[in-house]
Design a protein around this motif. Sequence first.
Motif, PDB file in Angstrom:
ATOM      1  N   LEU A 288       7.664   5.382  -1.721  1.00 35.54           N
ATOM      2  CA  LEU A 288       7.276   4.745  -3.025  1.00 35.54           C
ATOM      3  C   LEU A 288       6.412   5.665  -3.733  1.00 35.54           C
ATOM      4  O   LEU A 288       6.539   5.929  -4.648  1.00 35.54           O
ATOM      5  CB  LEU A 288       6.821   3.433  -2.856  1.00 35.54           C
ATOM      6  CG  LEU A 288       7.771   2.410  -2.182  1.00 35.54           C
ATOM      7  CD1 LEU A 288       7.047   0.998  -2.182  1.00 35.54           C
ATOM      8  CD2 LEU A 288       9.014   2.220  -3.086  1.00 35.54           C
ATOM      9  N   ALA A 289       5.380   5.935  -2.940  1.00 25.42           N
ATOM     10  CA  ALA A 289       4.265   7.105  -3.721  1.00 25.42           C
ATOM     11  C   ALA A 289       4.989   8.302  -4.103  1.00 25.42           C
ATOM     12  O   ALA A 289       4.671   8.776  -5.328  1.00 25.42           O
ATOM     13  CB  ALA A 289       3.084   7.394  -2.718  1.00 25.42           C
ATOM     14  N   ASN A 290       5.814   8.932  -3.367  1.00 26.88           N
ATOM     15  CA  ASN A 290       6.320  10.279  -3.773  1.00 26.88           C
ATOM     16  C   ASN A 290       7.470   9.898  -4.782  1.00 26.88           C
ATOM     17  O   ASN A 290       7.674  10.710  -5.597  1.00 26.88           O
ATOM     18  CB  ASN A 290       7.080  10.622  -2.376  1.00 26.88           C
ATOM     19  CG  ASN A 290       6.218  11.384  -1.350  1.00 26.88           C
ATOM     20  OD1 ASN A 290       4.913  11.557  -1.700  1.00 26.88           O
ATOM     21  ND2 ASN A 290       6.465  11.562  -0.097  1.00 26.88           N
TER      22      ASN A 290
ATOM     23  N   PRO B 235      -5.000   3.001  -4.273  1.00 27.78           N
ATOM     24  CA  PRO B 235      -4.307   2.103  -5.060  1.00 27.78           C
ATOM     25  C   PRO B 235      -3.092   1.822  -4.528  1.00 27.78           C
ATOM     26  O   PRO B 235      -2.464   2.228  -3.907  1.00 27.78           O
ATOM     27  CB  PRO B 235      -4.061   3.062  -6.347  1.00 27.78           C
ATOM     28  CG  PRO B 235      -4.202   4.416  -5.687  1.00 27.78           C
ATOM     29  CD  PRO B 235      -5.083   4.330  -4.652  1.00 27.78           C
ATOM     30  N   SER B 236      -2.657   0.484  -4.884  1.00 29.55           N
ATOM     31  CA  SER B 236      -1.440  -0.212  -4.386  1.00 29.55           C
ATOM     32  C   SER B 236      -0.347  -0.151  -5.584  1.00 29.55           C
ATOM     33  O   SER B 236      -0.799  -0.016  -6.808  1.00 29.55           O
ATOM     34  CB  SER B 236      -1.639  -1.643  -3.931  1.00 29.55           C
ATOM     35  OG  SER B 236      -2.466  -1.518  -3.072  1.00 29.55           O
ATOM     36  N   LEU B 237       0.743  -0.684  -5.255  1.00 22.94           N
ATOM     37  CA  LEU B 237       1.915  -0.707  -6.356  1.00 22.94           C
ATOM     38  C   LEU B 237       2.514  -2.038  -6.057  1.00 22.94           C
ATOM     39  O   LEU B 237       2.768  -2.599  -4.833  1.00 22.94           O
ATOM     40  CB  LEU B 237       2.915   0.285  -5.858  1.00 22.94           C
ATOM     41  CG  LEU B 237       2.737   1.787  -6.369  1.00 22.94           C
ATOM     42  CD1 LEU B 237       3.975   2.717  -5.736  1.00 22.94           C
ATOM     43  CD2 LEU B 237       2.622   1.875  -7.668  1.00 22.94           C
ATOM     44  N   ASN B 238       3.012  -2.765  -7.155  1.00 23.97           N
ATOM     45  CA  ASN B 238       3.575  -3.977  -7.173  1.00 23.97           C
ATOM     46  C   ASN B 238       4.988  -3.854  -7.260  1.00 23.97           C
ATOM     47  O   ASN B 238       5.532  -3.157  -8.395  1.00 23.97           O
ATOM     48  CB  ASN B 238       3.038  -5.043  -8.424  1.00 23.97           C
ATOM     49  CG  ASN B 238       1.670  -5.367  -7.938  1.00 23.97           C
ATOM     50  OD1 ASN B 238       1.249  -5.530  -6.938  1.00 23.97           O
ATOM     51  ND2 ASN B 238       0.677  -5.964  -9.049  1.00 23.97           N
ATOM     52  N   ILE B 239       5.727  -4.156  -6.486  1.00 25.92           N
ATOM     53  CA  ILE B 239       7.284  -3.940  -6.539  1.00 25.92           C
ATOM     54  C   ILE B 239       7.775  -5.141  -7.000  1.00 25.92           C
ATOM     55  O   ILE B 239       7.487  -6.437  -6.558  1.00 25.92           O
ATOM     56  CB  ILE B 239       7.722  -3.741  -4.867  1.00 25.92           C
ATOM     57  CG1 ILE B 239       6.974  -2.387  -4.312  1.00 25.92           C
ATOM     58  CG2 ILE B 239       9.276  -3.696  -5.135  1.00 25.92           C
ATOM     59  CD1 ILE B 239       7.711  -2.251  -3.187  1.00 25.92           C
ATOM     60  N   ALA B 240       8.596  -5.156  -8.143  1.00 25.37           N
ATOM     61  CA  ALA B 240       9.282  -6.327  -8.654  1.00 25.37           C
ATOM     62  C   ALA B 240      10.830  -6.384  -8.205  1.00 25.37           C
ATOM     63  O   ALA B 240      11.435  -5.263  -8.520  1.00 25.37           O
ATOM     64  CB  ALA B 240       9.300  -6.315 -10.271  1.00 25.37           C
ATOM     65  N   GLU B 241      11.105  -7.194  -7.659  1.00 25.23           N
ATOM     66  CA  GLU B 241      12.485  -7.108  -7.175  1.00 25.23           C
ATOM     67  C   GLU B 241      13.192  -8.462  -7.459  1.00 25.23           C
ATOM     68  O   GLU B 241      12.653  -9.510  -7.745  1.00 25.23           O
ATOM     69  CB  GLU B 241      12.715  -7.084  -5.333  1.00 25.23           C
ATOM     70  CG  GLU B 241      11.939  -5.735  -5.093  1.00 25.23           C
ATOM     71  CD  GLU B 241      11.673  -5.810  -3.531  1.00 25.23           C
ATOM     72  OE1 GLU B 241      12.355  -6.782  -3.008  1.00 25.23           O
ATOM     73  OE2 GLU B 241      11.022  -5.055  -2.847  1.00 25.23           O
ATOM     74  N   LEU B 242      14.731  -8.487  -7.339  1.00 23.26           N
ATOM     75  CA  LEU B 242      15.611  -9.319  -7.902  1.00 23.26           C
ATOM     76  C   LEU B 242      16.271  -9.775  -6.758  1.00 23.26           C
ATOM     77  O   LEU B 242      16.760  -8.995  -5.906  1.00 23.26           O
ATOM     78  CB  LEU B 242      16.462  -9.105  -8.885  1.00 23.26           C
ATOM     79  CG  LEU B 242      15.764  -8.645 -10.496  1.00 23.26           C
ATOM     80  CD1 LEU B 242      16.736  -8.179 -11.382  1.00 23.26           C
ATOM     81  CD2 LEU B 242      14.976  -9.810 -10.882  1.00 23.26           C
TER      82      LEU B 242
ATOM     83  N   PRO C 195       0.861  -1.222   0.153  1.00 23.20           N
ATOM     84  CA  PRO C 195      -0.092  -0.128   0.015  1.00 23.20           C
ATOM     85  C   PRO C 195       1.012   1.291   0.159  1.00 23.20           C
ATOM     86  O   PRO C 195       1.159   1.739   1.015  1.00 23.20           O
ATOM     87  CB  PRO C 195      -0.797  -0.098   1.201  1.00 23.20           C
ATOM     88  CG  PRO C 195       0.042  -0.944   2.147  1.00 23.20           C
ATOM     89  CD  PRO C 195       0.705  -2.021   1.340  1.00 23.20           C
ATOM     90  N   ALA C 196       1.287   1.789  -1.127  1.00 22.13           N
ATOM     91  CA  ALA C 196       2.260   2.738  -1.074  1.00 22.13           C
ATOM     92  C   ALA C 196       1.673   4.032  -0.914  1.00 22.13           C
ATOM     93  O   ALA C 196       2.577   5.212  -0.687  1.00 22.13           O
ATOM     94  CB  ALA C 196       2.872   2.816  -2.711  1.00 22.13           C
TER      95      ALA C 196
ATOM     96  N   LYS D 172       6.962  -0.988   3.288  1.00 17.31           N
ATOM     97  CA  LYS D 172       5.815  -0.605   4.275  1.00 17.31           C
ATOM     98  C   LYS D 172       5.946   0.574   5.170  1.00 17.31           C
ATOM     99  O   LYS D 172       5.112   1.613   5.389  1.00 17.31           O
ATOM    100  CB  LYS D 172       5.053  -1.591   4.564  1.00 17.31           C
ATOM    101  CG  LYS D 172       4.554  -2.578   3.521  1.00 17.31           C
ATOM    102  CD  LYS D 172       3.783  -3.992   3.855  1.00 17.31           C
ATOM    103  CE  LYS D 172       3.419  -4.901   2.831  1.00 17.31           C
ATOM    104  NZ  LYS D 172       2.899  -6.120   3.108  1.00 17.31           N
ATOM    105  N   ASN D 173       7.021   0.210   6.111  1.00 17.81           N
ATOM    106  CA  ASN D 173       7.283   1.257   7.198  1.00 17.81           C
ATOM    107  C   ASN D 173       7.472   2.656   6.466  1.00 17.81           C
ATOM    108  O   ASN D 173       7.168   3.748   6.961  1.00 17.81           O
ATOM    109  CB  ASN D 173       8.243   0.673   7.936  1.00 17.81           C
ATOM    110  CG  ASN D 173       7.919  -0.656   8.768  1.00 17.81           C
ATOM    111  OD1 ASN D 173       6.681  -0.708   8.958  1.00 17.81           O
ATOM    112  ND2 ASN D 173       8.730  -1.377   9.082  1.00 17.81           N
TER     113      ASN D 173
END
Length: 585
Positions: A522-524, A31-38, A21-22, A509-510
Amino acid sequence: MGPVTRKLDRMGFLLCIDGVPAFNNNHKGAPSLNIAELINLSQGPHLRYNPDNMLPWLLLPDDMSANDQLKFFDYITKTELNPLQTTGVVGPDGPVKCKLFGASLDLKGREKFMNQVSVQAYCGCSYCSVHFDQGPGCAIYSLARRWLPADDPLRQLECDVCGQHYVFRNHEQRAAPTMKTTQSVFANATIARARSLTHFLGQKGRPLLSSLHGFKYDRFNLLEWMHNLARAFENLLEFLVGTSDGAADRKARKTSLDLGLFPEVWPTRVHYLSTPRTQALARLQDEMIARANSAWCRRWLRLCSIIPEAGARVADLRNRVRRLRDMAVAGDRIPLAGVLGALPWRLTRDAQEVVNARVANIVYPHYTPVCGLGNETFIKRTGCWRTASKLVALCVILVPAIRGYVPAIRAGACKFIHGVRILEGQVYSVDESGNLNLEPGSKALKKSDIQRANRLMIMGLAMIEGACPVACIKPAFHCFVHYALGTTKSGLLRALWMMSFERFNKKCKNLTSNKRLPFESLANSLVRDATAFFHRWSLGNVEVEATFGTASVCELSLNRCFSTPPFTRSLSLRFLDPLESVDSL
């Protein structure tokens, strides 16, 4: 990854995608964001889990469909992933080739990443071509009996296994469905596109990373170890304890009635007063009833499932007790209105207290996630909110804690968890580690144990299916029939889980809700990135000329100039005055 060498010439990465929940997480519908990480699996486990070693790659809007994301994934695959895999990057010992060989996702993330229909649909499995059966109001996901041998007794309508009696909805004669491959997935997506269908056999379109060099669907689609086990624990706990609103019980009774199973729990079944209570009621004398007060009469009426209205006269209560006594003396059965039969898979109130006391008295080793809070444990829906705690509760605590209760469910859970613990891997002794060329203390699994674990898991799932309403089993249980095959192809699935990714997401999230760190939000970051991209685009080879006159129509001319003359083009946009007619143009 190939043979072990002293030079750094290759690295393997694992892709994980999940939503956070960005934005305003307290606002409903935000709206939410999906984070893609490696995740760099070439590092040791103690280094992979460090948040500083995670590689955030993409930020995707959660409401964007898979077909909309497909063109973006095709672009980054061709411009980033494929060159990293074929050419590599500069390293200390020469070029280092970086290969993305798999994606570890939960059920909801996998259905979107593989461009498939929801797991709640009839063709929702991402690994096999199973077509889920139609159940009473929903699909039936637990079809583990199809993977049993043809002569197995658990395929019959009724059977006795491990000293317990199991009843099923049908005599299973179907063979196990085929596994999905790259060819079958692309063929289904092609048919869906050619016929303009929403999906064909569950496949909407191509997987998002299908443009990757050497893409193989069955090897790239890894089974997730963490989320499925957590969902399985929640489903078992729902059977054993129930829910606060009673929705699970109502669904279980209706499902049992529709499938013709467990007639003692049907909501339409009439229950009668027990024989000892009927005999005690028949021994009442007229003198005892005549001297009885209101509390004494109400107590006997409540035993017969009768709740008198408030303010009833004592004489009326005595007359009602006397009529019930006469029915008992005559040998008539006394019906109990509104009383439902006890669920055979449910712990009674006294059993829950005993099991809760057993779990609360456990002493946990250092750094082990606790499954309770004080004297209240997960049996009382207290504590056990972390996924790590749920894994400990399922794989270690649950089966010994419910000993003596719900024997049919416990026998199936014991088989299932035994197979899970085998596939989790074992730590061998120092001598055995030397014989197997393993590092002492590391987990490993012998290939000869995989088929044994597979038999135990499928047998346990089938026993659970025969001890409770099959339509109440969640979709996560179906995935476990493929865990043995996934372990054969990919190794220990626990080494490829999303634990390190989720720990990094906790940090994200924190940050998103911390107003003291606005630049880490993340939103900013998403807003700043979009603003900077638009600013760079507007300052590029784009000239905007606007002429505003007294006329009602103004013209805006956009001249987009490219480096070569054939690509030079001019676009003229005319904005109409709202009061002007379109015919005047």
